[in-house]
Write an enzyme that holds these catalytic residues in place. Structure first.
Site, PDB file in Angstrom:
ATOM      1  N   CYS A  12     -20.498  -5.919  21.785  1.00  0.00           N
ATOM      2  CA  CYS A  12     -20.526  -5.804  20.324  1.00  0.00           C
ATOM      3  C   CYS A  12     -19.237  -6.348  19.709  1.00  0.00           C
ATOM      4  O   CYS A  12     -18.160  -5.797  19.922  1.00  0.00           O
ATOM      5  CB  CYS A  12     -20.725  -4.327  19.972  1.00  0.00           C
ATOM      6  SG  CYS A  12     -20.388  -3.889  18.267  1.00  0.00           S
ATOM      7  N   CYS A  15     -17.301  -3.958  17.506  1.00  0.00           N
ATOM      8  CA  CYS A  15     -16.684  -2.922  18.349  1.00  0.00           C
ATOM      9  C   CYS A  15     -15.357  -3.430  18.917  1.00  0.00           C
ATOM     10  O   CYS A  15     -14.372  -2.685  18.967  1.00  0.00           O
ATOM     11  CB  CYS A  15     -17.614  -2.533  19.494  1.00  0.00           C
ATOM     12  SG  CYS A  15     -19.187  -1.842  18.972  1.00  0.00           S
TER      13      CYS A  15
END
Length: 99
Positions: A12, A15
């Site tokens: 991600c 992230c």
């Protein structure tokens, strides 16, 4: 004590962007415990907290969810923490805002 859980995935992009900022916040804000949960390795925990997007930040108080932020915007995560803290807000002097 408040516990902030970062539900993240290595694949991600947001992230990965959030990780160093989350790490800095964990050093700066001493009255909150900061945890990270890799959703690919801890799927049952992710499901128990009904996480559908990464990153998701879940704030727990006495083991119960009191708030959450889906996606990463540092100001939103800080606002969530400050909303539920009993102690005065920590200084943000010298902290760079993420865009």
């Amino acid at each position: 004590k408040l516990v902030l859980v970062d539900f993240y995935a290595n694949w991600c992009g947001p992230c990965r962007t959030a990780a160093p900022i989350y790490g800095a916040m964990s050093t700066e804000i001493s009255d909150v415990a900061f945890l990270k949960v890799d959703v690919d390795k801890m799927r049952s925990i992710m499901q128990a907290h009904r996480v559908r997007a990464m990153p998701t930040f879940v704030l727990l108080k006495n083991g119960q969810e009191v708030d959450r932020v889906e996606g990463f915007r540092e100001s939103n995560v800080r606002a969530m923490i400050n909303k539920h803290r009993s102690a005065p807000a920590a200084s943000t002097a010298g902290v760079k805002k993420a865009d």
